[in-house]
Write a protein that holds these residues in place. Structure first.
Motif, PDB file in Angstrom:
ATOM      1  N   ILE A 129      31.756  43.532  47.379  1.00  0.00           N
ATOM      2  CA  ILE A 129      32.880  43.264  46.652  1.00  0.00           C
ATOM      3  C   ILE A 129      33.976  43.874  47.180  1.00  0.00           C
ATOM      4  N   THR A 132      35.868  42.351  49.720  1.00  0.00           N
ATOM      5  CA  THR A 132      36.492  41.212  48.817  1.00  0.00           C
ATOM      6  C   THR A 132      38.215  41.725  48.891  1.00  0.00           C
ATOM      7  N   PHE A 133      38.218  42.961  47.951  1.00  0.00           N
ATOM      8  CA  PHE A 133      39.586  43.853  47.997  1.00  0.00           C
ATOM      9  C   PHE A 133      40.173  44.381  48.609  1.00  0.00           C
ATOM     10  N   TRP A 134      39.556  44.162  50.416  1.00  0.00           N
ATOM     11  CA  TRP A 134      40.037  44.809  50.894  1.00  0.00           C
ATOM     12  C   TRP A 134      40.619  44.089  52.106  1.00  0.00           C
TER      13      TRP A 134
ATOM     14  N   LEU B  52      31.491  50.470  39.484  1.00  0.00           N
ATOM     15  CA  LEU B  52      30.914  50.043  40.245  1.00  0.00           C
ATOM     16  C   LEU B  52      32.366  48.396  40.615  1.00  0.00           C
ATOM     17  N   ASN B  53      31.900  47.431  39.771  1.00  0.00           N
ATOM     18  CA  ASN B  53      32.475  46.032  39.271  1.00  0.00           C
ATOM     19  C   ASN B  53      34.134  46.830  38.780  1.00  0.00           C
ATOM     20  N   LEU B  56      36.236  49.716  41.900  1.00  0.00           N
ATOM     21  CA  LEU B  56      36.415  48.589  42.823  1.00  0.00           C
ATOM     22  C   LEU B  56      37.388  48.050  43.581  1.00  0.00           C
ATOM     23  N   PRO B  57      37.595  47.101  42.670  1.00  0.00           N
ATOM     24  CA  PRO B  57      38.929  46.439  42.699  1.00  0.00           C
ATOM     25  C   PRO B  57      40.399  47.153  42.656  1.00  0.00           C
ATOM     26  N   MET B  60      40.638  49.517  45.562  1.00  0.00           N
ATOM     27  CA  MET B  60      41.265  49.257  46.586  1.00  0.00           C
ATOM     28  C   MET B  60      42.528  49.443  46.553  1.00  0.00           C
ATOM     29  N   PRO B  61      43.086  49.597  48.490  1.00  0.00           N
ATOM     30  CA  PRO B  61      44.408  49.668  48.810  1.00  0.00           C
ATOM     31  C   PRO B  61      45.503  48.118  48.828  1.00  0.00           C
ATOM     32  N   ASN B  62      44.860  46.768  48.482  1.00  0.00           N
ATOM     33  CA  ASN B  62      45.418  45.594  47.144  1.00  0.00           C
ATOM     34  C   ASN B  62      45.458  45.944  46.356  1.00  0.00           C
ATOM     35  N   PRO B  64      44.649  43.854  43.158  1.00  0.00           N
ATOM     36  CA  PRO B  64      43.968  42.323  43.464  1.00  0.00           C
ATOM     37  C   PRO B  64      44.376  41.287  42.295  1.00  0.00           C
ATOM     38  N   TYR B  92      41.730  41.842  34.384  1.00  0.00           N
ATOM     39  CA  TYR B  92      42.969  43.233  35.446  1.00  0.00           C
ATOM     40  C   TYR B  92      43.513  44.116  34.425  1.00  0.00           C
ATOM     41  N   TYR B 327      38.560  35.722  43.287  1.00  0.00           N
ATOM     42  CA  TYR B 327      38.232  36.953  42.458  1.00  0.00           C
ATOM     43  C   TYR B 327      37.194  36.756  41.611  1.00  0.00           C
ATOM     44  N   MET B 330      33.836  35.901  42.704  1.00  0.00           N
ATOM     45  CA  MET B 330      33.272  36.659  42.503  1.00  0.00           C
ATOM     46  C   MET B 330      32.216  37.863  42.205  1.00  0.00           C
ATOM     47  N   GLN B 331      33.395  38.656  41.500  1.00  0.00           N
ATOM     48  CA  GLN B 331      32.816  39.971  40.880  1.00  0.00           C
ATOM     49  C   GLN B 331      31.955  39.075  39.975  1.00  0.00           C
TER      50      GLN B 331
END
Lengths: 311, 363
Positions: A129, A132-134, B52-53, B56-57, B60-62, B64, B92, B327, B330-331
């Motif tokens: 996870i 994927t986002f990084w 966490l799910n 975490l997104p 992150m630097p980008n 999502p 999101y 995404y 994935m999640q």
């Protein structure tokens, strides 16, 4: 003491393989860049997808990159992740383990809960996870993430060791003469932990390298930082299997397998040293002895055994 | 005196001790307490992974949501439709909403098992995709684990019976090497050699699409599945049996020196009978309980092997969705993987308590 460890063939061979990989990791990159004058990015258009030869010891990729250079850089990157994640995981493991074992009580219960949660959390999915986002996750971040998930096993064993050390006479003695807790932990107890920590550390290196390879196999990681897993993933993506370019995907996998094999050997060897019943050499000697003995003394008669009547 | 051999097995020792009433009454609750404690742990793990799910997104630097919009634009050459935008908002949250509102909305969606729609297979629901893929993964995982367990345990019993003998000195180092091979790499070797070079096995897929109808009563269809799954199974078993072999071998080595085994030998029973009915039977316990415990861990090996064999299970989905950064899929996948391994671990714990009374003392 050292001779006893290295004298065990399993430990010796295992450590030799790990040492060799570390050496290649340290020297490989400058060797490729300075002596061979090649980087993973250099392309040889005249030899695209060439099989191994003197100029390209491991052949080239389908776009003309030298696989040997990739392997040298890949060894550095893979071993970097292995060592970095192992250092992070052991540091957390030591801190958590000694804190839980030494402070006891509520701290122990709380830390134990945290250890249990992290132990049951499947690390691989969470790593994916995060990755994927990084996009293009740097190797250092990969190592930190792996380290964050791999510390529980070490922490548990260190906690157990710390618990038993806490009850020993020498710590009690130090406490009665008014030594501070911190000093006892750092100066007197830590050295005792290194004995159990070294096999854990080796296992952590192999686990980190394997974990990173698995992530790279799913396409996670930076293509500019070739690692063993990434080379395999790249070969797979570029249809090296179908084209039969074995020199591209066999060496990195072989390295992964060898590194894991080496740590397994060391751990088996250490098990044999600390627990002699597992030693195969001892078992063989014992059986030979028993066999000779059987020839001398007649076989025990069932009815005369001390346990009495036997059905 | 034959009972001395069997009564050392803890499972059968327990009822005998329970006959004293005072102890019997005190002995039942620790079982339940142990399980309840474990259940609380698993609940905590589940909550942590849900959080966490969600978190975490957002760490992150980008962003999502932004990269999702960009991905859709890259793939279709069009701006995302109104509907797609509303899904992204659902996933999101409204960027203007507070983090707590977003978290609440996320929880409400989870409670309704609404995990959004896939980008890759738009407009398929993520849950539908997972339900389609799950049986394949469960099939590969179960069959490979069970076969690997049988082979490993049997061989381990043979090797541990006479450690240091020829069989042991040959097989054990090989097993050590096999245990370190990454399953996905072994899969690649098998595909390269047996599928592409020799053309003996299909390189990818789970079943021949031309075989119809796709029903369990159709023998051709079932055989086609077995044929297609042969390589993935071999690759998982070769790597997987070694763990069972080592634990069984080491348990056997310690059991072989127990008094009841010496007694059985002294009675003049055949070596096979001593090995199977006395030594192996008691050495088996850790492997029996370990079997359930391993189910959760096996999942990841299966997932990677599936990525290599392009098998239509969860692994194939994970590989494909990471590649195109789908995404929502994935999640959802990762949440499913976590829940599955938690369930398996809980079953393992329950089995452990039932089979081995010693765990109660540890709790």
């Amino acid at each position: 003491m050292l001779r006893r460890f290295l004298g065990n063939p399993k430990v010796g061979i295992g450590l030799a393989i790990i040492g060799l990989f570390t050496l290649v990791a340290l020297l490989g990159k400058p060797f490729a860049a300075e002596i061979m004058g090649r980087t993973p990015q250099s392309i040889f258009p005249e030899a695209m997808g060439a099989s191994p030869s003197w100029t390209h010891p491991l052949g080239t990729t389908s776009s003309g990159q030298d696989v040997f250079t990739w392997m040298l850089y890949g060894t550095y990157n893979s071993m970097f992740v292995g060592f970095a994640s192992a250092i992070i995981a052991s540091a957390i493991g030591i801190a958590m383990g000694t804190a839980a074992g030494f402070l006891g009580g509520a701290v122990d219960r709380l830390l134990n809960g945290i250890i249990l949660i992290f132990q049951n959390l499947p690390s691989f999915p969470v790593l994916i996870i995060a990755a994927t986002f990084w996009r293009e996750m740097p190797l250092l971040v990969v190592s930190v993430l792996i380290g964050l998930f791999e510390w529980t096993g070490g922490a548990r064993r260190i906690r157990a060791q710390a618990l038993s050390l806490r009850g020993r006479d020498f710590t009690t003695a130090l406490r009665t003469i008014g030594e501070s807790k911190l000093r006892i932990v750092f100066v007197e107890v830590m050295p005792h932990l290194f004995g159990i920590l070294s096999p854990i550390f080796l296992t952590l290196i192999a686990a980190g390298v394997g974990m990173q390879a698995s992530m790279a196999m799913l396409g996670i990681g930076n293509a500019a930082e070739p690692s063993w897993g990434l080379i395999i993933n790249y070969a797979f993506g570029m249809n090296a299997l179908f084209r039969g370019m074995w020199w591209w995907f066999v060496p990195p996998g072989l390295c992964l397998a060898l590194l894991g094999f080496a740590t397994t050997m060391v751990n088996f060897g250490l098990d044999e040293i600390t627990n002699p019943t597992l030693s195969t050499r001892r078992m063989t000697l014992m059986r030979r002895f028993l066999k000779q003995n059987r020839r001398i003394t007649p076989r025990a008669d069932a009815s005369t055994t001390p346990t009495g009547a036997v059905s | 005196m034959t009972t001395s051999a069997t009564s050392t097995s803890p499972a059968s020792a327990a009822p005998a001790l329970d006959e004293t009433p005072s102890r019997g009454r005190r002995r039942v609750p620790p079982n339940l307490i142990f399980l309840a404690k474990r259940a609380v742990t698993y609940l905590a793990v589940f909550l942590v992974s849900v959080v966490l799910n969600f978190v975490l997104p957002r760490l992150m630097p980008n962003d999502p949501a932004q990269s999702m919009i960009r991905d859709i634009y890259d793939k279709t050459g069009q701006r995302p439709s109104e509907y797609q935008m509303s899904i992204i908002h659902n996933m999101y949250g409204d960027p203007n909403a507070s983090i707590w509102e977003q978290f609440w909305n996320y929880l409400v969606q989870l409670a309704h098992l609404d995990l959004g729609r896939s980008i890759m297979y738009y407009p398929m629901k993520v849950t539908d995709l997972i339900v389609q893929a799950l049986p394949w993964t469960v099939y590969l995982g179960l069959v490979s684990t069970l076969l690997g367990w049988l082979i490993g345990t049997y061989l381990g019993a043979r090797l541990g019976w006479r450690p240091g003998r020829l069989l042991d000195t040959i097989v054990t180092p090989f097993a050590m090497f096999f245990s370190s091979i990454p399953p996905f790499w072994l899969g690649l070797l098998l595909v390269w050699y047996l599928s592409y070079s020799k053309g003996l096995f299909p390189a990818q897929g789970a079943v021949n699409q031309r075989v119809r109808p796709a029903e369990l009563t159709n023998l051709d269809w079932v055989l086609s599945i077995a044929y297609h799954s042969l390589l993935p199974l071999v690759c998982l078993i070769v790597v997987g049996f070694t763990g069972w072999l080592f634990s069984m071998r080491n348990m056997m080595i310690t059991t072989v020196n127990e008094d009841y085994v010496h007694l059985a030998r002294a009675k003049g029973l055949t070596p096979e009978r001593v090995r199977n009915a006395y030594a192996a039977r008691n050495a088996l316990l850790p492997n029996v309980t370990g079997l359930a415990m391993s189910m959760g861990g096996v999942l990841m090996a299966v997932v990677l092997a599936e990525a290599v064999f392009i098998y239509p299970g969860l692994g194939g989905l994970i590989g494909a969705s990471t590649a195109v950064r789908d995404y929502p899929l994935m999640q959802a996948l990762l949440l499913i993987v976590i829940v599955l391994s938690l369930i398996f671990n809980f079953i393992a714990d329950s089995v452990y308590v039932l089979l081995d009374p010693r765990t109660r003392e540890g709790s």
